[in-house]
Write a protein that holds these residues in place. Structure first.
Motif, PDB file in Angstrom:
ATOM      1  N   GLU A 140      -2.222   5.433  -6.519  1.00 51.93           N
ATOM      2  CA  GLU A 140      -2.184   4.614  -5.305  1.00 51.93           C
ATOM      3  C   GLU A 140      -1.940   3.151  -5.651  1.00 51.93           C
ATOM      4  O   GLU A 140      -2.560   2.600  -6.553  1.00 51.93           O
TER       5      GLU A 140
ATOM      6  N   GLU B 255       5.050   4.922   1.446  1.00 51.63           N
ATOM      7  CA  GLU B 255       4.304   3.770   1.950  1.00 51.63           C
ATOM      8  C   GLU B 255       3.183   4.209   2.892  1.00 51.63           C
ATOM      9  O   GLU B 255       3.320   5.166   3.668  1.00 51.63           O
TER      10      GLU B 255
ATOM     11  N   ASN C 116      -5.134  -5.578   1.616  1.00 49.20           N
ATOM     12  CA  ASN C 116      -4.068  -5.182   0.694  1.00 49.20           C
ATOM     13  C   ASN C 116      -3.270  -6.398   0.227  1.00 49.20           C
ATOM     14  O   ASN C 116      -2.048  -6.357   0.092  1.00 49.20           O
TER      15      ASN C 116
ATOM     16  N   ARG D 245      -2.317  -0.646  -4.262  1.00 47.23           N
ATOM     17  CA  ARG D 245      -3.147  -1.319  -3.260  1.00 47.23           C
ATOM     18  C   ARG D 245      -2.704  -2.740  -2.955  1.00 47.23           C
ATOM     19  O   ARG D 245      -3.274  -3.386  -2.083  1.00 47.23           O
ATOM     20  N   HIS D 246      -1.698  -3.247  -3.656  1.00 41.47           N
ATOM     21  CA  HIS D 246      -1.189  -4.578  -3.299  1.00 41.47           C
ATOM     22  C   HIS D 246       0.179  -4.798  -3.930  1.00 41.47           C
ATOM     23  O   HIS D 246       0.549  -4.164  -4.938  1.00 41.47           O
TER      24      HIS D 246
ATOM     25  N   ALA E 104      -0.954  -0.877   5.697  1.00 39.96           N
ATOM     26  CA  ALA E 104      -1.611  -1.942   4.928  1.00 39.96           C
ATOM     27  C   ALA E 104      -2.487  -2.791   5.839  1.00 39.96           C
ATOM     28  O   ALA E 104      -2.144  -3.043   6.996  1.00 39.96           O
TER      29      ALA E 104
ATOM     30  N   HIS F 113       0.855  -1.188   0.000  1.00 38.85           N
ATOM     31  CA  HIS F 113       0.000   0.000   0.000  1.00 38.85           C
ATOM     32  C   HIS F 113       0.891   1.238   0.000  1.00 38.85           C
ATOM     33  O   HIS F 113       1.779   1.379   0.852  1.00 38.85           O
TER      34      HIS F 113
ATOM     35  N   ALA G 214      -7.263  -6.907  -2.815  1.00 43.55           N
ATOM     36  CA  ALA G 214      -7.276  -5.452  -2.974  1.00 43.55           C
ATOM     37  C   ALA G 214      -8.368  -4.927  -3.896  1.00 43.55           C
ATOM     38  O   ALA G 214      -8.721  -3.750  -3.827  1.00 43.55           O
TER      39      ALA G 214
END
Length: 727
Positions: free
Chosen positions: A91, A123, A334, A93-94, A126, A46, A299
């Motif tokens: 962004e 960062e 995430n 997300r995983h 998550a 994340h 995610a």
């Protein structure tokens, strides 16, 4: 009734080409001036993207590079929703999320170059567990199915059994990795060839990506080396990536994942946590059932809503209970997104309910067989959705056949006597009984409105035009047999057109155990309509050739027609969830090594009711393959996650069953009186065989361990060790 081809074990339609090496897979295609593409991926779960830097040491001026700003249309994978981007723009997300694409004519240089791309990030915290996601209310989708109020029955129960069951992720491990080739005319059209289950899914995803009409996006399925659901939705992503690179380069682009990338970046089976609370009378009668299902969706939503749906609708098992509540949720974490996998949520739910019935039998002091016999569904009974069982099912007969073939009662007694002697090896036997709905849930098939065409050929036969793909499961052979039977011609006179969106209508995806029952019915209807147009000839071949000579082409298109007695309310989630159900009973024998803490399956019996079996050899192969995959799910396949991504992403440390780990498997087909809408009353079986092995094996291990149940899959040595050392 006597059949010409139905019920016969015809050889695979594509078998000769495969065994002689003439089948053409995606990596066999050679396009002139082709580039090789690679995906640049995130290494954190994340974060905010600050900058993408291309470091010195690589001739970047020779490369085609695609960033989110290069996307000509919608930067989103259109599936059920359009939330997952093809390339993360702001962004991440995983871990393993795509952020950029590169391509070059030298595939070795492009592999080297990806290590010279650095993604600068900030960062962010998550969420990596289902429990934390639920606390934050990160819920993608939820369902509630209820008939009666279980809480009204707790005080009336003699015994209440409450447990929580967990299953981990599972990797598909299809033999051919994700593979796609794209060739585009920038600003005009996109063509992709690749390994996939659902050509029209890929078309649906690519059209908005390039702001093109669907007619300007052509998708062709190449020979596909396995799928198991892993090539249902993920090909949308890799096809988009290959096409974006081709669009910018003006040249063909090939993208073939290696095994590490495939296992690291693609979808898996959803991990689950399922709580089951059940109330029983002393004689084993089930009076109340309360189930809470929690799935990790990863995610992005992908297909989580429909996976959750099937888990919900299989959660109560083949049992009658007037007070049942199933609440289910799938949450966002995430982790790398989870997606379709054979069984589609049912294996997780069936593991929970079947383990629970065996545990309840132990607490009630009755045989696991008898607690099932006491509660089985029968014709006229209602499921919690309100669906009435119209088939004349006989689950007692089916179970008794499995018990007889396995020698269940004798072995259960013998194993208990054997285990009482404190040997280093212990033996156990367990069973599971379950169902699997064929086709899309509820009104899903109606919304799909699948179409299929069939045309006469110059040889006096027919050609079938459908989007459903052959990827090892026998689609082409089964559809051939149905067409040959309905037309009354030799199967060699039936051709199956390669799935190609420019040539075949949308007969729906090759998923959900729907191909034989739903698409096969379309084949039967089209064939019967052709016979009608030819005035019911006694010699189809001669009549077909004569018609073509006198009138020219004859092509029939048919569309899915729902049964008039099927009704489903999507809002209330009530009604007939599936047009047909296949039923099965599995019996597993295990041996547990009390020194090495290893369990292995030593014998397996599966009795299956799936209507009329079109091709017994192919059907038995489907059952055997599903059982082998289910053995892996139960005992071996442990996806180790690091920051939400698979850490053990190679064959050396992700263990699947080999021939040495697979026992003798005995498959026996039974038939209930036919009353389902499939062609020649056939149902789907592609997914069902993976549903039952895990609880049968888990219960057999519990029997070997003196009634000590392990509620989490896989049954790894360390989990067995904890129980053995407590004996």
């Amino acid at each position: 009734m006597t059949f010409q081809t139905i019920g016969k074990s015809l050889r695979r339609k594509e078998g000769f080409l495969k065994v002689t090496g003439h089948s053409v897979y995606a990596d066999d295609l050679r396009l002139e001036n082709c580039l090789y593409g690679k995906t640049i991926r995130s290494t954190v779960p994340h974060a905010k993207i600050k900058e993408i830097r291309f470091k010195d040491g690589i001739p970047w001026d020779e490369f085609t590079i695609v960033l989110p700003s290069d996307i000509p249309g919608l930067n989103a994978v259109t599936l059920i929703d359009a939330e997952q981007p093809f390339l993360a723009e702001r962004e991440i997300r995983h871990v393993a999320e795509p952020v950029a694409l590169i391509a070059h004519r030298d595939k070795h240089l492009v592999e080297k170059a990806r290590h010279f791309v650095h993604v600068d990030v900030e960062e962010l915290p998550a969420v990596l567990t289902m429990e934390e996601a639920l606390e934050r209310n990160n819920v993608f989708k939820s369902y509630l199915v209820q008939n009666g109020d279980p809480s009204e029955k707790w005080n009336e129960a003699d015994v209440i059994v409450e447990e929580t069951y967990r299953t981990g992720a599972q990797e598909h491990l299809y033999i051919e990795p994700q593979a796609m080739i794209a060739n585009t005319i920038p600003g005009e059209s996109v063509t992709v060839w690749g390994s996939m289950q659902c050509p029209y899914y890929v078309q649906k995803a690519l059209a908005p990506l390039f702001d093109l009409s669907h007619e300007n996006v052509r998708v062709v399925q190449t020979e596909t080396g396995g799928g198991f659901g892993g090539k249902e939705e993920y090909p949308n992503m890799i096809a988009g990536h290959a096409a974006l690179l081709s669009w910018k380069a003006g040249r063909p682009v090939k993208m073939i994942y290696d095994r590490r990338e495939d296992m690291w970046a693609t979808t898996k089976r959803h991990p689950s946590k399922i709580r089951v609370k059940a109330a029983f009378k002393r004689d084993g009668t089930l009076v109340a059932l309360d189930i809470d299902i929690l799935l990790d969706g990863g995610a992005y939503p992908t297909l989580s809503a429909v996976v959750l749906s099937r888990a919900t609708l299989h959660a109560w098992g083949p049992y009658k209970c007037g007070h049942t509540r199933v609440r289910s949720r799938v949450v966002m974490t995430n982790s790398v997104p989870y997606g379709a996998f054979r069984g589609f949520g049912a294996p997780q739910a069936i593991f929970a309910i079947e383990m629970h019935m065996n545990r309840a039998a132990l607490e009630l002091g009755i045989d696991p067989v008898e607690i099932r016999r006491k509660n089985f569904l029968h014709q006229g009974d209602q499921m919690p959705t309100g669906q009435v069982i119209r088939e004349k099912i006989d689950l007692e007969m089916m179970m008794d056949r499995a018990l007889e073939l396995s020698g269940y009662h004798r072995k259960r007694a013998d194993f208990e006597q054997f285990n009482a002697q404190s040997r280093p090896h212990r033996k156990g036997i367990g069973l599971s009984v379950f169902f699997h709905g064929s086709g899309f849930t509820g009104s899903g098939e109606l919304r799909l409105a699948s179409e299929l065409s069939m045309a006469l050929t110059g040889q006096g036969g027919v050609e079938v035009f459908a989007a459903n793909v052959e990827y090892g499961q026998g689609t082409n052979t089964v559809l051939t047999q149905i067409a040959a039977e309905a037309c009354r011609i030799d199967p060699d006179l039936v051709m199956i057109h390669q799935p190609d969106t420019s040539a075949v209508p949308n007969s729906g995806p090759t998923v959900a155990s729907r191909t034989t029952m739903v698409v096969g019915k379309l084949v039967e209807r089209a064939a019967l309509e052709l016979r009608k147009r030819l005035k019911e000839p006694t010699d189809f071949e001669a009549s077909a050739r004569q018609y073509l000579a006198e009138h020219g082409e004859l092509r029939i298109t048919v569309q899915y027609e729902p049964s008039s007695d099927l009704h489903w309310d999507d809002e209330k989630y009530r009604g007939e969830a599936y047009a047909g159900y296949a039923w099965s009973c599995d019996v597993a024998e295990v041996e547990v090594d009390a020194v090495e803490y290893m369990a292995r399956v030593t014998n397996f019996v599966s009795v299956v009711e799936c209507g009329r079996v079109i091709n017994p050899l192919l059907a038995a192969g489907q059952i055997e393959g599903g059982i082998a995959q289910g053995i892996g799910f139960a005992l071996y396949e442990n996806v180790v996650l690091e920051q939400g991504a698979m850490k053990n992403n190679q064959f050396t440390n992700y263990i699947i069953p080999t021939t040495a780990d697979t026992p003798d498997i005995h498959v026996n087909f039974v038939e209930f009186p036919h009353s389902n809408p499939g062609p020649y009353q056939a149902k789907g079986i592609g997914e069902m065989p993976i549903d039952g092995p895990a609880p049968a094996i888990g219960s057999a291990v519990a029997h070997a361990l003196g009634g000590r149940f392990i509620n989490e899959l896989p049954l790894l040595p360390e989990r067995i060790m904890d129980v053995v050392e407590s004996l």
